[in-house]
Design a protein around this motif. Structure first.
Motif, PDB file in Angstrom:
ATOM      1  N   SER A 155      47.738  43.354  25.014  1.00  0.00           N
ATOM      2  CA  SER A 155      46.423  43.905  25.331  1.00  0.00           C
ATOM      3  C   SER A 155      45.294  43.083  24.726  1.00  0.00           C
ATOM      4  CB  SER A 155      46.309  45.367  24.852  1.00  0.00           C
ATOM      5  OG  SER A 155      45.257  46.034  25.503  1.00  0.00           O
ATOM      6  N   ALA A 156      45.464  41.756  24.690  1.00  0.00           N
ATOM      7  CA  ALA A 156      44.498  40.868  24.053  1.00  0.00           C
ATOM      8  C   ALA A 156      43.188  40.855  24.835  1.00  0.00           C
ATOM      9  CB  ALA A 156      45.073  39.461  23.937  1.00  0.00           C
ATOM     10  N   ASN A 157      42.113  41.254  24.179  1.00  0.00           N
ATOM     11  CA  ASN A 157      40.818  41.376  24.844  1.00  0.00           C
ATOM     12  C   ASN A 157      40.183  40.027  25.151  1.00  0.00           C
ATOM     13  OD1 ASN A 157      40.115  44.393  24.915  1.00  0.00           O
ATOM     14  ND2 ASN A 157      40.840  44.105  22.822  1.00  0.00           N
ATOM     15  N   GLY A 158      40.240  39.093  24.203  1.00  0.00           N
ATOM     16  CA  GLY A 158      39.687  37.767  24.452  1.00  0.00           C
ATOM     17  C   GLY A 158      40.374  37.087  25.620  1.00  0.00           C
ATOM     18  N   ALA A 159      41.679  37.245  25.733  1.00  0.00           N
ATOM     19  CA  ALA A 159      42.434  36.659  26.839  1.00  0.00           C
ATOM     20  C   ALA A 159      41.985  37.253  28.165  1.00  0.00           C
ATOM     21  CB  ALA A 159      43.924  36.892  26.629  1.00  0.00           C
ATOM     22  N   ALA A 160      41.744  38.564  28.207  1.00  0.00           N
ATOM     23  CA  ALA A 160      41.283  39.206  29.444  1.00  0.00           C
ATOM     24  C   ALA A 160      39.916  38.672  29.855  1.00  0.00           C
ATOM     25  CB  ALA A 160      41.230  40.721  29.249  1.00  0.00           C
ATOM     26  N   ILE A 161      39.028  38.498  28.885  1.00  0.00           N
ATOM     27  CA  ILE A 161      37.689  37.977  29.189  1.00  0.00           C
ATOM     28  C   ILE A 161      37.778  36.555  29.738  1.00  0.00           C
ATOM     29  CG2 ILE A 161      35.495  37.269  28.148  1.00  0.00           C
ATOM     30  CD1 ILE A 161      35.947  39.626  26.140  1.00  0.00           C
ATOM     31  N   ALA A 162      38.615  35.723  29.131  1.00  0.00           N
ATOM     32  CA  ALA A 162      38.767  34.338  29.595  1.00  0.00           C
ATOM     33  C   ALA A 162      39.266  34.294  31.032  1.00  0.00           C
ATOM     34  CB  ALA A 162      39.715  33.579  28.670  1.00  0.00           C
ATOM     35  N   LEU A 163      40.212  35.154  31.382  1.00  0.00           N
ATOM     36  CA  LEU A 163      40.726  35.194  32.753  1.00  0.00           C
ATOM     37  C   LEU A 163      39.663  35.717  33.718  1.00  0.00           C
ATOM     38  CD1 LEU A 163      44.319  36.553  32.028  1.00  0.00           C
ATOM     39  CD2 LEU A 163      43.753  34.295  32.962  1.00  0.00           C
ATOM     40  N   ALA A 164      38.904  36.712  33.276  1.00  0.00           N
ATOM     41  CA  ALA A 164      37.839  37.255  34.125  1.00  0.00           C
ATOM     42  C   ALA A 164      36.790  36.187  34.428  1.00  0.00           C
ATOM     43  CB  ALA A 164      37.192  38.462  33.442  1.00  0.00           C
ATOM     44  N   GLU A 165      36.423  35.427  33.414  1.00  0.00           N
ATOM     45  CA  GLU A 165      35.434  34.357  33.604  1.00  0.00           C
ATOM     46  C   GLU A 165      35.990  33.241  34.482  1.00  0.00           C
ATOM     47  OE1 GLU A 165      32.709  34.730  29.589  1.00  0.00           O
ATOM     48  OE2 GLU A 165      34.531  33.500  29.486  1.00  0.00           O
ATOM     49  N   LYS A 166      37.256  32.970  34.373  1.00  0.00           N
ATOM     50  CA  LYS A 166      37.874  31.937  35.213  1.00  0.00           C
ATOM     51  C   LYS A 166      37.816  32.333  36.684  1.00  0.00           C
ATOM     52  CE  LYS A 166      40.291  28.194  36.061  1.00  0.00           C
ATOM     53  NZ  LYS A 166      39.712  26.846  35.851  1.00  0.00           N
ATOM     54  N   ILE A 167      38.075  33.587  36.977  1.00  0.00           N
ATOM     55  CA  ILE A 167      38.095  34.044  38.371  1.00  0.00           C
ATOM     56  C   ILE A 167      36.688  34.321  38.894  1.00  0.00           C
ATOM     57  CG2 ILE A 167      38.816  35.946  39.889  1.00  0.00           C
ATOM     58  CD1 ILE A 167      41.350  36.183  38.170  1.00  0.00           C
ATOM     59  N   GLY A 168      35.854  34.986  38.090  1.00  0.00           N
ATOM     60  CA  GLY A 168      34.546  35.420  38.568  1.00  0.00           C
ATOM     61  C   GLY A 168      33.390  34.507  38.234  1.00  0.00           C
ATOM     62  N   GLY A 169      33.615  33.549  37.340  1.00  0.00           N
ATOM     63  CA  GLY A 169      32.517  32.703  36.881  1.00  0.00           C
ATOM     64  C   GLY A 169      31.786  33.316  35.704  1.00  0.00           C
ATOM     65  N   SER A 170      31.710  34.619  35.684  1.00  0.00           N
ATOM     66  CA  SER A 170      31.168  35.381  34.554  1.00  0.00           C
ATOM     67  C   SER A 170      31.834  36.740  34.585  1.00  0.00           C
ATOM     68  CB  SER A 170      29.643  35.538  34.663  1.00  0.00           C
ATOM     69  OG  SER A 170      29.314  36.394  35.745  1.00  0.00           O
ATOM     70  N   GLU A 171      31.809  37.428  33.451  1.00  0.00           N
ATOM     71  CA  GLU A 171      32.422  38.755  33.439  1.00  0.00           C
ATOM     72  C   GLU A 171      31.638  39.727  34.308  1.00  0.00           C
ATOM     73  OE1 GLU A 171      34.640  41.502  30.201  1.00  0.00           O
ATOM     74  OE2 GLU A 171      32.467  41.334  29.911  1.00  0.00           O
ATOM     75  N   LYS A 172      30.327  39.545  34.390  1.00  0.00           N
ATOM     76  CA  LYS A 172      29.524  40.427  35.239  1.00  0.00           C
ATOM     77  C   LYS A 172      29.937  40.293  36.697  1.00  0.00           C
ATOM     78  CE  LYS A 172      24.794  41.806  36.303  1.00  0.00           C
ATOM     79  NZ  LYS A 172      23.355  41.611  35.984  1.00  0.00           N
ATOM     80  N   ASN A 173      30.113  39.062  37.163  1.00  0.00           N
ATOM     81  CA  ASN A 173      30.580  38.853  38.539  1.00  0.00           C
ATOM     82  C   ASN A 173      31.982  39.426  38.726  1.00  0.00           C
ATOM     83  OD1 ASN A 173      28.226  37.521  39.189  1.00  0.00           O
ATOM     84  ND2 ASN A 173      29.092  35.473  38.905  1.00  0.00           N
ATOM     85  N   PHE A 174      32.802  39.267  37.707  1.00  0.00           N
ATOM     86  CA  PHE A 174      34.171  39.792  37.789  1.00  0.00           C
ATOM     87  C   PHE A 174      34.153  41.310  37.867  1.00  0.00           C
ATOM     88  CE2 PHE A 174      38.313  41.065  36.015  1.00  0.00           C
ATOM     89  CZ  PHE A 174      39.166  40.297  36.807  1.00  0.00           C
ATOM     90  N   ALA A 175      33.260  41.959  37.124  1.00  0.00           N
ATOM     91  CA  ALA A 175      33.162  43.416  37.189  1.00  0.00           C
ATOM     92  C   ALA A 175      32.766  43.869  38.592  1.00  0.00           C
ATOM     93  CB  ALA A 175      32.158  43.926  36.157  1.00  0.00           C
ATOM     94  N   ASN A 176      31.895  43.106  39.240  1.00  0.00           N
ATOM     95  CA  ASN A 176      31.548  43.423  40.633  1.00  0.00           C
ATOM     96  C   ASN A 176      32.778  43.333  41.528  1.00  0.00           C
ATOM     97  OD1 ASN A 176      28.839  43.834  40.026  1.00  0.00           O
ATOM     98  ND2 ASN A 176      28.273  41.707  40.442  1.00  0.00           N
ATOM     99  N   LEU A 177      33.597  42.311  41.287  1.00  0.00           N
ATOM    100  CA  LEU A 177      34.832  42.158  42.057  1.00  0.00           C
ATOM    101  C   LEU A 177      35.788  43.313  41.773  1.00  0.00           C
ATOM    102  CD1 LEU A 177      36.605  40.472  43.945  1.00  0.00           C
ATOM    103  CD2 LEU A 177      37.334  39.132  41.950  1.00  0.00           C
ATOM    104  N   MET A 178      35.834  43.748  40.533  1.00  0.00           N
ATOM    105  CA  MET A 178      36.672  44.898  40.176  1.00  0.00           C
ATOM    106  C   MET A 178      36.248  46.140  40.961  1.00  0.00           C
ATOM    107  SD  MET A 178      36.719  44.333  36.032  1.00  0.00           S
ATOM    108  CE  MET A 178      38.108  45.354  35.525  1.00  0.00           C
ATOM    109  N   ASN A 179      34.946  46.359  41.063  1.00  0.00           N
ATOM    110  CA  ASN A 179      34.453  47.534  41.774  1.00  0.00           C
ATOM    111  C   ASN A 179      34.691  47.433  43.277  1.00  0.00           C
ATOM    112  OD1 ASN A 179      33.405  49.147  39.600  1.00  0.00           O
ATOM    113  ND2 ASN A 179      31.736  47.686  39.400  1.00  0.00           N
ATOM    114  N   GLN A 180      34.534  46.245  43.818  1.00  0.00           N
ATOM    115  CA  GLN A 180      34.815  46.041  45.245  1.00  0.00           C
ATOM    116  C   GLN A 180      36.287  46.303  45.546  1.00  0.00           C
ATOM    117  OE1 GLN A 180      33.507  42.029  46.115  1.00  0.00           O
ATOM    118  NE2 GLN A 180      31.436  42.447  45.396  1.00  0.00           N
ATOM    119  N   THR A 181      37.143  45.811  44.663  1.00  0.00           N
ATOM    120  CA  THR A 181      38.581  45.994  44.865  1.00  0.00           C
ATOM    121  C   THR A 181      38.964  47.457  44.708  1.00  0.00           C
ATOM    122  OG1 THR A 181      38.962  43.755  44.025  1.00  0.00           O
ATOM    123  CG2 THR A 181      40.868  45.234  44.116  1.00  0.00           C
ATOM    124  N   ALA A 182      38.367  48.133  43.733  1.00  0.00           N
ATOM    125  CA  ALA A 182      38.636  49.558  43.535  1.00  0.00           C
ATOM    126  C   ALA A 182      38.321  50.338  44.802  1.00  0.00           C
ATOM    127  CB  ALA A 182      37.826  50.081  42.354  1.00  0.00           C
TER     128      ALA A 182
END
Length: 447
Positions: free
Chosen positions: A134-161
């Protein structure tokens, strides 16, 4: 009977109808209500789902939203898996570490492995740290890799939900940490902001993780693994899911045979949470408990749910493929060698029924309007097994068989027999007869 009344009779019998079919004679108290009365689950909310059928066996406040803590990371895992399947990432893709991911990863009061900004990690390194530890830093790094930023990734999370039918879900970050923990790195939601999900939404996400990317279970079920990337000495990552077999004798009180996922979560605001899944004898269950009071209690409550699902329910068929649907009117057919066609179930349907009780279920049958003429008739020829509608499992009396997804309680309705088209000469005379019937009907209406 005059021509006008005869035509009216055929029109009425051919209209689209909703048929209530009652199978069984005894009424059955609602399975979910009975569970709520007797289990006494000690959590703010909970749900238990039979994965194979999508049937909900138990629920408590399942639509109330709460902070999910690190159960958030299941959506991050889902989107990483999606990127892998879409070839946007590989397990060996290199990931750089931002200041944000670095700073969060250094806080070992959270679940973390310390990351370095001068080192590139593979997707696999970070995914395993996130899914097992459950490493939090690792999750953030992956989110930034996919979304470019965590904010963009959160938008993708909501779209997928939204696509997954998670109607109450709202994500603001990839980890489940609250804004009070993220401090200056929080991008939306205010000082006290947090992700918000219901137990039902989380169960839907868990279902899709398992169905769409079953290989995720190969990682979530790992009890212990060493993190070796970028560190001087290995960091032992012990899975926070104490129900996993293989964690050792000190966790034996929580071990449950067949558990292979999925995700724990804990913050002061969320309490202790757990999304679990287990498979025994070919049958898989999914459970969610949110807001329990202690680390061990979330697993004890999950065990109660699993025991209930396996020990109190058995599978019973309520519809069989090609079984004619009894107690129903046949559907009128135009230009056919037979005037009507009977209906049958297009596939089988099973329900998980509490032991010792008989299912009292109802089906509502709806015909496909696109297959009917303006008088509600099918046009010959009609092939045996041709789908002409669907049957929906409905509530009947006190019986409640809820499903996680709306389509889980639908089965196709098909023609039970073949009806060939009349020869052209018969159709011609039928057409002439219909023509004169129309004239006589018009005359009758005039006088």
């Amino acid at each position: 009977m005059n021509f006008s009344k005869r035509l009216h009779r055929y029109a009425v019998t051919g209209l689209v109808f909703i048929l209530a079919l009652v199978l069984g004679l005894q009424s059955l108290p609602a399975s979910t209500a009975k569970a709520a009365d007797t289990l006494g689950i000690q959590a703010k909310s909970a749900i238990l789902v039979d994965y194979n059928s999508g049937q909900i066996l138990y629920e408590k406040n399942a639509d109330q939203v709460y902070p999910p803590a690190s159960m958030t990371k299941m959506m991050t895992e889902y989107l990483v898996m999606q990127a892998l399947h879409n070839k946007k990432l590989t397990w060996n893709t290199k990931v750089s570490i931002s200041n944000y991911a670095y700073q969060i990863s250094q806080n070992r009061t959270y679940s973390n492995v310390p990351l370095r900004m001068d080192y590139q990690y593979t997707v696999r390194d970070l995914y395993e740290a996130m899914a097992i530890y459950s490493a939090n830093g690792a999750a953030i790094a992956l989110a930034e890799k996919i979304g470019g930023s965590e904010k963009n990734f959160a938008n993708l999370m909501n779209q997928t939900a939204k696509k997954l039918g998670m109607t109450n879900a709202h994500y603001i970050n990839s980890t489940g940490l609250e804004n009070a923990d993220l401090g200056k790195f929080a991008t939306e939601g205010g000082a006290n902001g947090a992700n918000e999900l219901s137990a039902r939404d989380i169960a839907k996400l868990a279902y899709h993780v398992i169905k769409d990317y079953p290989e995720a279970l190969n990682i979530s079920k790992v009890p212990v693994r060493n993190f070796t990337a970028g560190v001087d000495s290995p960091i032992q990552m012990v899975n926070w899911n104490y129900m996993l077999p293989g964690l050792g004798s000190n966790m034996k009180q929580y071990t449950y045979e067949g558990v292979d996922g999925l995700k724990t979560g804990h913050t002061d605001l969320a309490g202790y949470c757990f999304t679990g899944t287990v498979k025994q004898n070919g049958r898989r269950l999914i459970s969610v408990v949110m807001g329990t009071d202690s680390d061990g209690q979330r697993f004890e409550q999950t065990k109660t749910l699993f025991d209930y699902g396996y020990q109190q329910f058995s599978k019973k068929a309520v519809a069989r493929k090609n079984q004619p649907i009894p107690n129903q009117k046949a559907v009128a057919i135009r230009n056919g060698k037979a005037g009507t066609v009977k209906l049958a179930f297009g596939k089988s349907m099973n329900l998980m029924v509490a032991d010792g009780e008989n299912p009292n279920v109802a089906f509502r049958v709806t015909l496909d309007r696109s297959k009917l003429d303006k008088n509600g008739q099918l046009e010959a020829p009609v092939q045996k097994g041709e789908q002409i509608g669907y049957a929906t499992l409905a509530t009947n009396g006190n019986t409640a068989y809820g499903h996680l997804f709306a389509n889980d309680n639908k089965i196709p309705v098909v023609a039970a027999e073949q009806v060939d088209q009349n020869s052209w000469i018969v159709r011609m005379f039928q057409g002439i007869g219909s023509f004169f019937a129309g004239i006589f009907s018009w005359i009758a209406g005039r006088f």
